[in-house]
Each structure stands twice: as C-alpha cells, then as structure tokens.
Design an enzyme around this catalytic site. Structure first.
Site, PDB file in Angstrom:
ATOM      1  N   LYS A 200       0.824  -1.214   0.000  1.00  0.00           N
ATOM      2  CA  LYS A 200       0.000   0.000   0.000  1.00  0.00           C
ATOM      3  C   LYS A 200       0.855   1.260   0.000  1.00  0.00           C
ATOM      4  O   LYS A 200       0.575   2.222  -0.719  1.00  0.00           O
ATOM      5  CB  LYS A 200      -0.936   0.001   1.216  1.00  0.00           C
ATOM      6  N   GLU A 201       1.895   1.266   0.816  1.00  0.00           N
ATOM      7  CA  GLU A 201       2.701   2.481   0.986  1.00  0.00           C
ATOM      8  C   GLU A 201       3.517   2.840  -0.252  1.00  0.00           C
ATOM      9  O   GLU A 201       3.584   4.000  -0.631  1.00  0.00           O
ATOM     10  CB  GLU A 201       3.642   2.345   2.185  1.00  0.00           C
TER      11      GLU A 201
END
Length: 193
Positions: A90-91
């Site tokens: 996600k990051e």
C-alpha cells in the site's frame, strides 16, 4: 545541536497530521457530506492485534519482492510477515526509492522523525530496503503495543497515534479509511490458503 527524538516528539508530530489550524480546531472547509462517505470503513473485519499475531501465516508471500528481508524483520520484531507485505504494497508498491510529498521515504514510507524514533538517524538510509523494512516493522511493533484493533493500528500508522487518540478510534479522514481498507485487503490476500 540535535537532541534525541522522544516518544512525545513522535506523538506530537503525528498528532494532527496537518489538520490543526494552530488553535486546536480542525480548519473549516466546505466538504460535501457525500464525499466523506465514499470511503466506508469495513467494520466486519475487526480482528484484534492479538488475533493478527496468532494468525501470522503468509501463504502468498514467498514470491513477493524483499521477502527474505521481511521475514528477518518479522522474526526480529514479532510482526506478521503478511502485515509487513501489506503495508509495503500500500505504501510504496515495493518501490524502495518512493518519496511522498510529505517526505515519507522508502518501502514503508517512513518520515525521518519516525525513523529516528526507532533508531535510524540518517534519513537518506531509509531508501535502503533492509533498513526501511526493519525500521517500519519496529514502528508497527511499537504501535501494536498500544492499539488493540487492526483498524486502530493501521490508522495510527497512516494518520498518527495522536489522531487515533484524538478521535477515540479511526479518524474521519477519507485517506485513512481508504488506507485501512486497502491494507486489510492486501493482508487478507496473503493469509488465505
């Protein structure tokens, strides 16, 4: 002369996530009520942090980038490898050179002050995958010790523990709610048989 960053400094840094206008109130914005509701928070996946740690298997992780580094950090800090992979996905989408507009860096998108909090003194070293994964995992472990649910843990990683305390749970930020939804989806995909 630089002084050591304390827990109080980190909590202050993440306390408002840019939402405080200096008078202790959120800035007034004309926000469409419908836009606030476009990212619902999934309440049906309210695992406790203890349940996440107990179910630490990562069935779909072996083929993911940096997996051997994730396993080392997972073993050292007691954070499930699937959760580390979900946060990385996600990051940064596994881009070790990623930098956010707010200067979060590397695979797990750590802010330099947060990195100092977990022992990384040079911000440039956050682009080293092993250092970043270890520091991000250490920070996740720290957050796991003070947040009882998966949603609160992820909200604290994204918006800061100060905001989780301020709102007595997940902050009403669309970005944070989207972040929680996405990380839980990635985590769920790694824990399926």
């Amino acid at each position: 002369m630089n002084r050591a960053t304390s827990v109080k400094d980190i909590l202050a840094e993440w306390g408002t996530f840019g939402a405080d206008n200096g008078r202790g109130r959120l800035p007034r914005k004309s926000v469409n009520a419908r836009s606030r509701d476009t990212v619902p928070l999934a309440q049906d996946y309210s695992l406790s942090v203890d349940e996440i740690v107990a179910n630490a298997s990562c069935h779909a992780c072996e083929d993911k980038p940096f997996h051997h580094m994730v396993l080392a950090a997972s073993s050292q800090h007691g954070v499930p490898a699937g959760l580390i992979h979900a946060v990385i996905e996600k990051e940064s989408g596994y881009d070790p050179g990623a930098t956010s507009p707010k200067q979060a860096r590397g695979l797990m998108q750590l802010m330099p002050d947060t990195a100092r909090f977990v022992g990384v003194s040079r911000a440039h070293s956050l682009y080293d995958p092993q250092i970043n994964i270890n520091a991000g995992t250490a920070y996740l472990k720290y957050l796991m010790q003070s947040h009882t649910t998966f949603d609160k843990l992820l909200a604290a990683y994204n918006a800061g523990p100060g905001n989780v305390r301020k709102y007595n749970g997940v902050p009403p930020f669309a970005e944070t709610r989207r972040y929680i939804r996405d990380v839980k989806r990635y985590y769920s995909a790694t824990s399926k048989d």
